[in-house]
Scaffold this motif. Structure first.
Motif, PDB file in Angstrom:
ATOM      1  N   GLY A 148       0.720  -1.137  -0.097  1.00  0.00           N
ATOM      2  CA  GLY A 148      -0.112   0.189  -0.257  1.00  0.00           C
ATOM      3  C   GLY A 148       0.661   1.257   0.073  1.00  0.00           C
ATOM      4  N   TYR A 149       2.008   1.286  -0.441  1.00  0.00           N
ATOM      5  CA  TYR A 149       2.886   2.356  -0.443  1.00  0.00           C
ATOM      6  C   TYR A 149       3.011   2.941  -1.858  1.00  0.00           C
ATOM      7  CZ  TYR A 149       4.775   0.821   3.816  1.00  0.00           C
ATOM      8  OH  TYR A 149       4.864   0.728   5.212  1.00  0.00           O
ATOM      9  N   LEU A 150       2.893   4.082  -2.171  1.00  0.00           N
ATOM     10  CA  LEU A 150       3.321   4.634  -3.497  1.00  0.00           C
ATOM     11  C   LEU A 150       4.745   5.312  -3.693  1.00  0.00           C
ATOM     12  CD1 LEU A 150       1.740   5.290  -6.227  1.00  0.00           C
ATOM     13  CD2 LEU A 150       1.478   7.526  -5.432  1.00  0.00           C
ATOM     14  N   LEU A 173      -2.935   4.567 -12.609  1.00  0.00           N
ATOM     15  CA  LEU A 173      -4.281   4.389 -11.960  1.00  0.00           C
ATOM     16  C   LEU A 173      -4.140   4.817 -10.455  1.00  0.00           C
ATOM     17  CD1 LEU A 173      -5.006   0.906 -13.282  1.00  0.00           C
ATOM     18  CD2 LEU A 173      -6.270   3.275 -13.697  1.00  0.00           C
ATOM     19  N   GLU A 174      -2.956   4.685  -9.776  1.00  0.00           N
ATOM     20  CA  GLU A 174      -2.889   5.109  -8.228  1.00  0.00           C
ATOM     21  C   GLU A 174      -2.467   6.796  -8.308  1.00  0.00           C
ATOM     22  OE1 GLU A 174      -3.408   3.653  -5.449  1.00  0.00           O
ATOM     23  OE2 GLU A 174      -3.974   1.848  -6.631  1.00  0.00           O
ATOM     24  N   GLY A 175      -2.466   7.503  -9.376  1.00  0.00           N
ATOM     25  CA  GLY A 175      -2.470   8.983  -9.227  1.00  0.00           C
ATOM     26  C   GLY A 175      -0.980   9.447  -9.406  1.00  0.00           C
ATOM     27  N   THR A 247      11.361   9.525  -8.923  1.00  0.00           N
ATOM     28  CA  THR A 247      11.398   8.218  -9.471  1.00  0.00           C
ATOM     29  C   THR A 247      11.747   7.778 -10.536  1.00  0.00           C
ATOM     30  OG1 THR A 247       9.415   7.928  -7.568  1.00  0.00           O
ATOM     31  CG2 THR A 247      10.023   6.146  -8.620  1.00  0.00           C
ATOM     32  N   LEU A 248      12.832   6.652 -10.416  1.00  0.00           N
ATOM     33  CA  LEU A 248      13.118   5.845 -11.839  1.00  0.00           C
ATOM     34  C   LEU A 248      12.827   4.460 -11.591  1.00  0.00           C
ATOM     35  CD1 LEU A 248      14.598   5.649 -14.586  1.00  0.00           C
ATOM     36  CD2 LEU A 248      16.676   5.566 -13.321  1.00  0.00           C
ATOM     37  N   LEU A 249      11.986   3.789 -12.408  1.00  0.00           N
ATOM     38  CA  LEU A 249      11.744   2.221 -12.309  1.00  0.00           C
ATOM     39  C   LEU A 249      12.625   1.611 -13.379  1.00  0.00           C
ATOM     40  CD1 LEU A 249       7.888   2.168 -11.754  1.00  0.00           C
ATOM     41  CD2 LEU A 249       9.612   2.451 -10.106  1.00  0.00           C
ATOM     42  N   LEU A 250      13.207   0.533 -13.007  1.00  0.00           N
ATOM     43  CA  LEU A 250      14.231  -0.041 -13.849  1.00  0.00           C
ATOM     44  C   LEU A 250      13.530  -1.321 -14.132  1.00  0.00           C
ATOM     45  CD1 LEU A 250      17.356   0.208 -12.133  1.00  0.00           C
ATOM     46  CD2 LEU A 250      16.502   1.742 -13.939  1.00  0.00           C
TER      47      LEU A 250
END
Length: 323
Positions: A148-150, A173-175, A247-250
């Motif tokens: 439940g963390y963004l 979807l989570e904003g 934030t960077l997602l790999l």
């Protein structure tokens, strides 16, 4: 002595256990390091699983439950929260958990079903310091779907593998605002349906032949520099662009979880990084089989389950013929 030990309680391990049980082997043990069966599917709450296997669309947890319910129904023993430390070519397994401490199990046959893991940032050599806000896509998925963390508000995703595409949609979807998905190759590594449903449906740009060349920020990511790459995958000067983000997602590839495979002295395939297996999914060490993403990364979990079934039946045959 245990007849069969299966390392990994994800879709591969459970499918192999069921197939072995139905082939006549009763002395089976599944060892899983997590506190629940299901593997990575527990955090994959999107649908799209099970179309080949069950003829219907299921979420990851629903797909996993089909197998877990059958494992429970057959009464196949499971050791949860248990980490395997070592496996020898003689099929002696060393494992540990809080209840039993460190213990050894001798097995007649072993099935490796440990799955795969994400390639980390360290493998990419991106310039920059080590600020907060850099996650593998799978870690971000676990934070959002299970805890439940963004992880962040303004996102850049590097790599267009399926997890990256799915997380582009999930974060939206989570904003959060997903600025773009960058892909080093001139084509996406994900399924066409995921590009359509996760990017195009949400107007998220996919930049092919692009990569992140620098990460900015000391305490927290403040932005990344993105560049177009040439046919040799080298950044082209004059195409550098700063993209502000936190934030960077790999999502830069998956590799088989092969540490135990190496310890068992099993021959590895230099292309897949998984064990070399024959048509029965037996490795170069007699009596040790492997299936699912620990062999090679599959595009669909349905194929993982099918391959695991083959391994389970073959391992059962090996045990019954040996007795």
């Amino acid at each position: 002595m245990t007849d069969m030990v299966i390392i990994g309680g994800g879709p591969a391990g459970m499918s192999a256990a069921i197939a072995a049980y139905e082939s006549g082997v009763r002395d089976i043990l599944i060892i899983e390091r997590d506190t629940a069966l299901g593997g990575i599917l527990q955090q994959c709450i999107h649908n799209g699983f099970g179309l080949h296997r069950f003829g219907e669309e299921l979420t990851g947890p629903e797909y996993a439950w089909r197998y877990e319910a059958r494992v429970r129904e057959l009464g196949i023993p499971v050791k949860l929260g248990t980490t395997v430390l070592d496996i020898t070519p003689e099929k002696v397994i060393t494992a540990t958990n809080p209840e039993d401490g460190i213990f050894k199990i001798e097995a007649r046959a072993v099935i490796l079903a440990m799955g795969c893991r994400e390639r980390p940032r360290g493998a990419l050599n991106i310039a920059g310091s080590r600020p907060a806000g850099i996650y593998s896509a799978g870690t971000a998925q676990k934070y959002v779907n299970m805890k439940g963390y963004l992880p962040g508000k303004e996102i850049v995703i590097l790599g267009s593998g399926d997890i990256g595409l799915i997380m582009a949609r999930r974060m939206t979807l989570e904003g959060a605002k997903v600025k773009m998905v960058c892909e080093l190759m001139p084509f996406s590594g994900g399924l066409a349906r995921n590009i359509e449903q996760c990017l195009n449906d949400f107007d998220i740009p996919l930049r092919l032949s692009h990569t992140v060349v620098e990460i900015h920020g000391r305490e927290r990511v403040e932005g990344v520099t993105v560049a177009r790459v040439d046919e040799n995958r080298k950044p082209i000067s004059g195409t550098y662009e700063f993209v502000p983000c936190d934030t960077l997602l790999l999502s830069v590839g998956l590799i088989p979880e092969n540490e135990l495979t190496k310890k068992a002295g099993i021959e590895l395939d230099p292309i897949t990084n998984g064990p070399v297996v024959d048509e029965n999914r037996e490795t170069s060490v007699s009596g040790i089989f492997a299936c699912g993403n620990v062999v090679r990364v599959h595009s669909l979990v349905d194929y993982v389950s099918e391959e695991a079934e083959t391994a389970g039946k073959a391992a059962a045959k090996y045990i019954l013929e040996e007795q």
